[in-house]
Scaffold this active site. Structure first.
Site, PDB file in Angstrom:
ATOM      1  N   ARG A  63       0.865  -1.176   0.000  1.00  0.00           N
ATOM      2  CA  ARG A  63       0.000   0.000   0.000  1.00  0.00           C
ATOM      3  C   ARG A  63       0.898   1.220   0.000  1.00  0.00           C
ATOM      4  O   ARG A  63       1.767   1.342   0.853  1.00  0.00           O
ATOM      5  CB  ARG A  63      -0.944   0.006   1.198  1.00  0.00           C
ATOM      6  N   SER A 165      -8.437   0.373  -0.241  1.00  0.00           N
ATOM      7  CA  SER A 165      -9.527   0.383   0.736  1.00  0.00           C
ATOM      8  C   SER A 165      -9.969   1.808   1.066  1.00  0.00           C
ATOM      9  O   SER A 165     -10.416   2.542   0.200  1.00  0.00           O
ATOM     10  CB  SER A 165      -9.106  -0.402   1.976  1.00  0.00           C
ATOM     11  N   ASP A 322     -16.999   1.332   3.271  1.00  0.00           N
ATOM     12  CA  ASP A 322     -15.804   2.035   2.815  1.00  0.00           C
ATOM     13  C   ASP A 322     -15.664   1.788   1.306  1.00  0.00           C
ATOM     14  O   ASP A 322     -16.441   1.021   0.734  1.00  0.00           O
ATOM     15  CB  ASP A 322     -14.573   1.616   3.630  1.00  0.00           C
ATOM     16  N   ASP A 324     -13.927   0.045  -0.799  1.00  0.00           N
ATOM     17  CA  ASP A 324     -13.849  -1.296  -1.397  1.00  0.00           C
ATOM     18  C   ASP A 324     -14.870  -2.245  -0.782  1.00  0.00           C
ATOM     19  O   ASP A 324     -14.842  -3.450  -1.033  1.00  0.00           O
ATOM     20  CB  ASP A 324     -12.436  -1.868  -1.312  1.00  0.00           C
ATOM     21  N   ASP A 326     -15.442  -3.616   2.071  1.00  0.00           N
ATOM     22  CA  ASP A 326     -15.171  -4.737   2.981  1.00  0.00           C
ATOM     23  C   ASP A 326     -15.469  -4.366   4.434  1.00  0.00           C
ATOM     24  O   ASP A 326     -15.429  -5.227   5.307  1.00  0.00           O
ATOM     25  CB  ASP A 326     -13.744  -5.285   2.814  1.00  0.00           C
ATOM     26  N   ARG A 327     -15.798  -3.094   4.685  1.00  0.00           N
ATOM     27  CA  ARG A 327     -16.108  -2.681   6.054  1.00  0.00           C
ATOM     28  C   ARG A 327     -17.455  -1.953   6.074  1.00  0.00           C
ATOM     29  O   ARG A 327     -17.958  -1.523   5.046  1.00  0.00           O
ATOM     30  CB  ARG A 327     -14.998  -1.788   6.608  1.00  0.00           C
ATOM     31  N   THR A 400      -4.184  -9.117  15.773  1.00  0.00           N
ATOM     32  CA  THR A 400      -4.927  -8.075  15.064  1.00  0.00           C
ATOM     33  C   THR A 400      -4.921  -8.318  13.560  1.00  0.00           C
ATOM     34  O   THR A 400      -3.879  -8.601  12.979  1.00  0.00           O
ATOM     35  CB  THR A 400      -4.279  -6.707  15.340  1.00  0.00           C
ATOM     36  N   GLU A 424     -13.537  -7.406  13.987  1.00  0.00           N
ATOM     37  CA  GLU A 424     -12.511  -6.573  14.601  1.00  0.00           C
ATOM     38  C   GLU A 424     -13.078  -5.172  14.801  1.00  0.00           C
ATOM     39  O   GLU A 424     -13.989  -4.751  14.081  1.00  0.00           O
ATOM     40  CB  GLU A 424     -11.235  -6.533  13.765  1.00  0.00           C
ATOM     41  N   LYS A 438     -13.226  -9.946   6.045  1.00  0.00           N
ATOM     42  CA  LYS A 438     -14.311  -9.019   6.364  1.00  0.00           C
ATOM     43  C   LYS A 438     -15.098  -8.690   5.099  1.00  0.00           C
ATOM     44  O   LYS A 438     -14.520  -8.612   4.017  1.00  0.00           O
ATOM     45  CB  LYS A 438     -13.780  -7.770   7.044  1.00  0.00           C
TER      46      LYS A 438
END
Length: 612
Positions: A63, A165, A322, A324, A326-327, A400, A424, A438
């Site tokens: 990233r 993301s 978000d 992408d 995934d959240r 994590t 998470e 996720k």
């Protein structure tokens, strides 16, 4: 290729070598001309930023900002990364040419350097196809969870998602999944990283992505995967008749990302009226023009337009993905007219309770509980542990990040266990284990069904959350961070904690709060274990210490893998029956203040607090 350490090349010579190689290899006219211009101007400062160090390939992949040079995301670094990944996969899988890989992408673009997620995905596909390896390349943008879903569904060797993301608009990323459908964990990151260094020179066909369109090795999985995903999702719809009749209205924002059409489809799969989409944010836009940061975790600032639309349409619930998808963030309008944005831990409590309650209704045999699991990360709320203790299923915590939960979930499923849920605190939820990561699309529609069901009992999400805390014990959490750009300072701060009361003595108290246990996952120390050795995996490359306090509080201090931050997560867990959350909040705030003052010591270490 950077001169190896100890090669005798000085900083300037190494920079000259890197830029010369770049001029020789780069075929993207925009990044090539940008580097030529910097050299002509003698702009050493900018050249060092672009060529100082190659992007490090970690378990989260890559990233970085898009732009020229080896420290940025661009055509050449994508080609180099993919060549290394390809060679590594060839060593790991003898059937790579039979099975192949999947590649997808989000909507990010950086016109000034010619970089975009779609372009990077096509270059990555070109690399694999040039080596005779089948590629399942989505023809259009998808949510990130579609990549792990495709790996599992089509039994592929690996998956690549080009996305940054919720990062700022100038960034992009390269996320990698293994054949088990979960994100990679060590030692694969090190193996891939080494293979990248060994394959830096672009292969002959690397730049010609037009070749793949006529290749029999190129497959477009979009239609079949879309169909399969939503068919699998239907199995997690528990109250179809309630959904058909519900009067609860929803607003959804995809924050200029990929989520809009997928969440609309998910609602249809559950027989829910699709949510009202925020018009200014529903279509993909790499500029993210309406938000400062495209991250719904930042709370109300990102949700301003959603609240305005909800007020106008009399919707009570806002769902925000978000970019992408995934959240997921969820907000609910309170009777006072105020909007409440649920924290990741609060939504984790609600979804965990809901998925267990729905599972229990279908599984009356209590003996099934012994093979039933929920997971969360070590810095997330322990509310699932409290529910598990009372209800009789298993709870496990992992390190994590969803890479750990996804891999652990797969191990459990392979042993014949049922994994109901994982989450998470950073608003990531795995509600359906057919995706071992996720997934903000499934989380959005399951949250909507939960709200619709509660409405039939005249309950809001907030009221149900309170009922969960009354039944299983209040879990009050607080998390924040300090910014520090100096790695040596961060190291010194943590080393001083390890020698707080003399050499190799951890602190026994923090202000007035007595410490009852310490776990240090950097060194592998855990004084709660008989042999004083931590059970969870340890990593010397990242700092992470957890303090357990005599008052039932737990606080973790850790470094971030992707940002210049030292984060903390604190939680106070009360036994069931303690119904004074305000007193608990007061006590937690006092504990957090003590941690900031005595352990972070922001003045001493020159740390910047989180901006409000």
């Amino acid at each position: 290729m950077a001169a190896p350490e100890g090669s005798g090349l000085g900083e300037d010579a190494r920079l000259d070598q890197e830029t010369a190689q770049w001029l020789h290899w780069d075929k993207n006219s925009l990044t090539l001309e940008a580097v030529k211009r910097l050299i002509a101007e003698g702009n050493e400062e900018e050249l060092r930023k672009c060529f100082g160090a190659r992007m490090e390939f970690g378990t989260a992949g890559l990233r970085a900002a898009m732009g020229p040079g080896i420290s940025r995301m661009n055509d050449l670094t994508i080609i180099q990364t993919t060549q290394g990944f390809c060679r590594y996969l060839e060593k790991q899988f003898s059937d790579l040419k039979q099975k192949g890989i999947v590649i997808s992408f989000d909507a990010r673009a950086h016109p000034s350097s010619g970089g975009s997620s779609r372009r990077f995905a096509r270059l990555a596909a070109t690399t694999f196809i040039s080596q005779g390896i089948p590629v399942y390349l989505f023809s259009d943008i998808t949510p990130t969870p579609f990549v792990p879903f495709t790996v599992s569904r089509l039994k592929l060797c690996a998956g690549i998602m080009i996305t940054a993301s919720h990062n700022p608009k100038q960034d992009n990323g390269y996320k990698v999944y293994w054949d088990n459908g979960a994100q990679i964990i060590s030692p694969h990151d090190k193996g891939i990283s080494q293979a990248i260094e060994e394959n830096l020179e672009p292969w002959p066909q690397a730049w010609d992505d037009s070749l793949i369109d006529s290749s029999p090795l190129l497959h477009n999985p979009s239609a079949s995967i879309n169909n399969d995903y939503f068919e699998d999702l239907k199995k997690y719809c528990f109250h179809r008749s309630v959904n058909r009749e519900t009067k609860v209205k929803f607003v959804h924002t995809s924050v200029h990302g990929v989520g809009h059409s997928f969440v609309q489809s998910a609602f249809k799969a559950f027989d829910l009226v699709p949510p009202e989409a925020v018009p200014e944010q529903k279509d993909p836009d790499p500029e993210f023009p309406t938000v400062k940061y495209p991250n719904p975790e930042e709370g109300k600032g990102v949700l301003t337009l959603s609240f305005a639309l909800a007020d106008k349409t009399k919707a009570r619930i806002v769902l925000a993905n978000d970019p992408d998808a995934d959240r997921l963030a969820v907000a609910e309008k309170q009777d006072s007219g105020e909007w409440r944005v649920f924290s990741g831990n609060e939504l984790g409590a609600l979804l965990g309770w809901w998925l267990f309650t729905s599972w229990k209704e279908k599984n009356q045999d209590r003996s099934a509980l012994k093979d039933t699991y929920m997971l969360s990360s070590t810095v997330s709320s322990k509310i699932l542990r409290a529910i598990a203790l009372k209800e009789g299923f298993h709870f496990e915590e992992t390190l994590t990040g969803f890479k750990w939960m996804g891999n652990r979930a797969k191990q459990l499923i392979d042993q014949g266990k049922t994994v109901l849920f994982a989450f998470e605190e950073a608003i990531g939820y795995m509600c359906c284990p057919f995706v071992l990561d996720k997934d903000g699309v499934s989380a959005a529609v399951i949250s909507a069904e939960l709200a619709s069901f509660l409405a039939t009992k005249n309950l809001s999400l907030s009221q149900q959350l309170k009922a969960i805390y009354v039944e299983y014990g209040y879990h009050i959490t607080k998390a924040s961070y300090f910014i520090c750009h100096d790695q040596d300072t961060i190291k010194k701060l943590f080393e001083n904690l390890r020698s707080y009361d003399g050499k190799n003595n951890y602190p026994k108290a923090c202000g007035k709060f007595e410490i009852s246990a310490i776990r240090d996952l950097t060194t592998g120390y855990d004084d709660n274990q008989p042999d004083k050795k931590a059970v969870l995996p340890t990593s010397k490359s990242s700092q992470m210490i957890t303090f357990t306090f005599a008052n039932g509080g737990v606080a973790t201090m850790r470094t971030s893998g992707t940002e210049p931050k030292i984060k903390y997560y604190a939680e106070l867990c009360a036994p069931p029956g303690n119904s004074d959350p305000e007193q608990l909040k007061k006590e937690l705030n006092e504990l957090v203040s003590a941690i900031e003052e005595h352990f972070f010591q922001p003045q001493k270490y020159n740390l910047q607090p989180k901006a409000d």
